[in-house]
Scaffold this motif. Structure first.
Motif, short mmCIF file in Angstrom:
data_model
loop_
_atom_site.label_atom_id
_atom_site.label_comp_id
_atom_site.label_asym_id
_atom_site.label_seq_id
_atom_site.Cartn_x
_atom_site.Cartn_y
_atom_site.Cartn_z
N TYR A 199 0.75 -1.48 0.25
CA TYR A 199 -0.48 0.05 0.25
C TYR A 199 0.67 1.32 0.13
O TYR A 199 1.17 2.39 -1.10
CB TYR A 199 -0.99 0.08 1.33
CG TYR A 199 -1.30 1.12 0.90
CD1 TYR A 199 -2.75 1.91 0.91
CD2 TYR A 199 -1.18 2.55 2.35
CE1 TYR A 199 -3.52 2.83 0.75
CE2 TYR A 199 -2.40 3.67 2.07
CZ TYR A 199 -2.90 3.56 1.21
OH TYR A 199 -3.90 4.92 1.07
N LYS A 255 2.54 1.66 -3.64
CA LYS A 255 1.49 1.79 -4.51
C LYS A 255 1.43 2.96 -4.04
O LYS A 255 0.67 4.07 -5.27
CB LYS A 255 0.18 0.73 -4.18
CG LYS A 255 -0.81 1.40 -5.24
CD LYS A 255 -1.73 0.55 -4.67
CE LYS A 255 -3.43 1.33 -5.41
NZ LYS A 255 -4.88 0.25 -4.68
N VAL A 256 0.79 4.28 -2.94
CA VAL A 256 0.83 5.11 -2.62
C VAL A 256 1.47 6.69 -2.79
O VAL A 256 1.86 7.06 -3.41
CB VAL A 256 0.16 5.93 -1.58
CG1 VAL A 256 0.05 7.64 -0.33
CG2 VAL A 256 -1.43 4.96 -1.07
#
Length: 90
Positions: free
Chosen positions: A9, A12-13
């Motif tokens: 995550y 991805k961010v």
């Protein structure tokens, strides 16, 4: 970081943010480091809560309970010490 989901995550961010600001990659690295630390603290807190719950559950089922309290000092209880040792193994 233990959580693969949290790691994915964060990547991805942060990756798109870094691409939007190519002139300051160091700032994105700092934000990623801070986010990783926050995730690690959350993981540690969750482990501590689960450990406390496991100990409580173990003690509730202990055969040495007298009037809803431990009949043996936990330092003297071999079974409890063995349980804590196994709980602490990684």
């Amino acid at each position: 970081m233990k959580s693969e989901k949290a790691k994915q995550y964060l990547l991805k961010v942060v990756r798109p943010i870094a691409m939007m600001h190519p002139d300051c990659p160091g700032e994105c690295d700092i934000k990623l480091i801070e986010a990783k630390r926050a995730a690690e603290l959350a993981e540690q807190e969750a482990e501590e809560r689960m450990r406390a719950k496991a100990i409580e559950a173990y003690c509730q089922d202990c055969g040495c309970r007298v009037e809803n309290e431990c009949g043996i000092d936990s330092d003297s209880c071999i079974a409890f010490r063995t349980f804590i040792q196994k709980l602490s193994e990684k």
